[in-house]
Design an enzyme around this catalytic site. Structure first.
Site, mmCIF file in Angstrom:
data_model
loop_
_atom_site.group_PDB
_atom_site.id
_atom_site.type_symbol
_atom_site.label_atom_id
_atom_site.label_comp_id
_atom_site.label_asym_id
_atom_site.label_seq_id
_atom_site.Cartn_x
_atom_site.Cartn_y
_atom_site.Cartn_z
ATOM 1 N N GLY A 100 3.457 40.130 0.075
ATOM 2 C CA GLY A 100 3.654 39.372 0.938
ATOM 3 C C GLY A 100 2.801 38.907 2.653
ATOM 4 C CE1 TYR A 101 -1.080 40.120 4.846
ATOM 5 C CE2 TYR A 101 -1.104 39.486 1.961
ATOM 6 C CZ TYR A 101 -1.344 41.343 2.888
ATOM 7 O OH TYR A 101 -1.873 41.604 3.016
ATOM 8 C CG LEU A 102 6.534 36.113 5.728
ATOM 9 C CD1 LEU A 102 7.407 36.963 6.426
ATOM 10 C CD2 LEU A 102 7.006 35.129 5.034
#
Length: 154
Positions: free
Chosen positions: A28-30
């Protein structure tokens, strides 16, 4: 600081599937901003935080850090942009180098991409006969872009 230099390709067929065992990756991407990417990835029981700068050709600055698995699970479940990218990764040796083949799941099911990491942008390497079109400079194939523009919507 490290520099990641990679080339990305589509595949001609599925002959590569007999050459290695896949491992599930959840990532996932912050932040998936074009100038910087901050990614959380779980591979088996290992968790990694990766920070990447803007791509310059096939290269970009990259930093990777091991983080506690429990923290990565919280990040993926509560802080990362949705949807989470899930894929199986196969590591396939060929002519002294390793190809990483990602077979995507979910909204990106049907997409299969092979990558090879290089020491220099002009490094010569041999391609297995199952490697197809070079898509290194096609931003649709960047994992962070698959969040907003999944393969199923192309």
């Amino acid at each position: 600081m490290g520099v990641e230099i990679e080339r990305k390709f589509l595949l001609r067929d599925e002959r590569w599937k007999t050459l290695g065992q896949g491992v599930l990756i959840r990532q996932g991407y912050l932040s998936s901003h074009g100038d910087r990417i901050v990614r959380v990835r779980i591979v088996g029981q290992e968790a990694i935080l990766t920070i990447k700068g803007r791509s310059q050709g096939a290269a970009r600055d990259e930093w990777e850090y091991s983080i506690p698995l429990a923290d990565a699970e919280v990040f993926l479940d509560t802080l990362c942009e949705k949807p989470i990218i899930e894929k199986y990764r196969y590591r396939v040796p060929h002519d002294g180098m390793t190809w990483e083949i990602d077979e995507f799941l979910g909204d990106n099911a049907g997409l299969v991409v092979a990558e090879i990491e290089l020491e220099a942008e002009d490094q010569l390497f041999s391609k297995p006969d199952w490697i197809g079109e070079d898509v290194t400079h096609d931003s649709r194939y960047v994992n962070a872009n698959l969040l907003r523009h999944p393969y199923s919507k192309w």
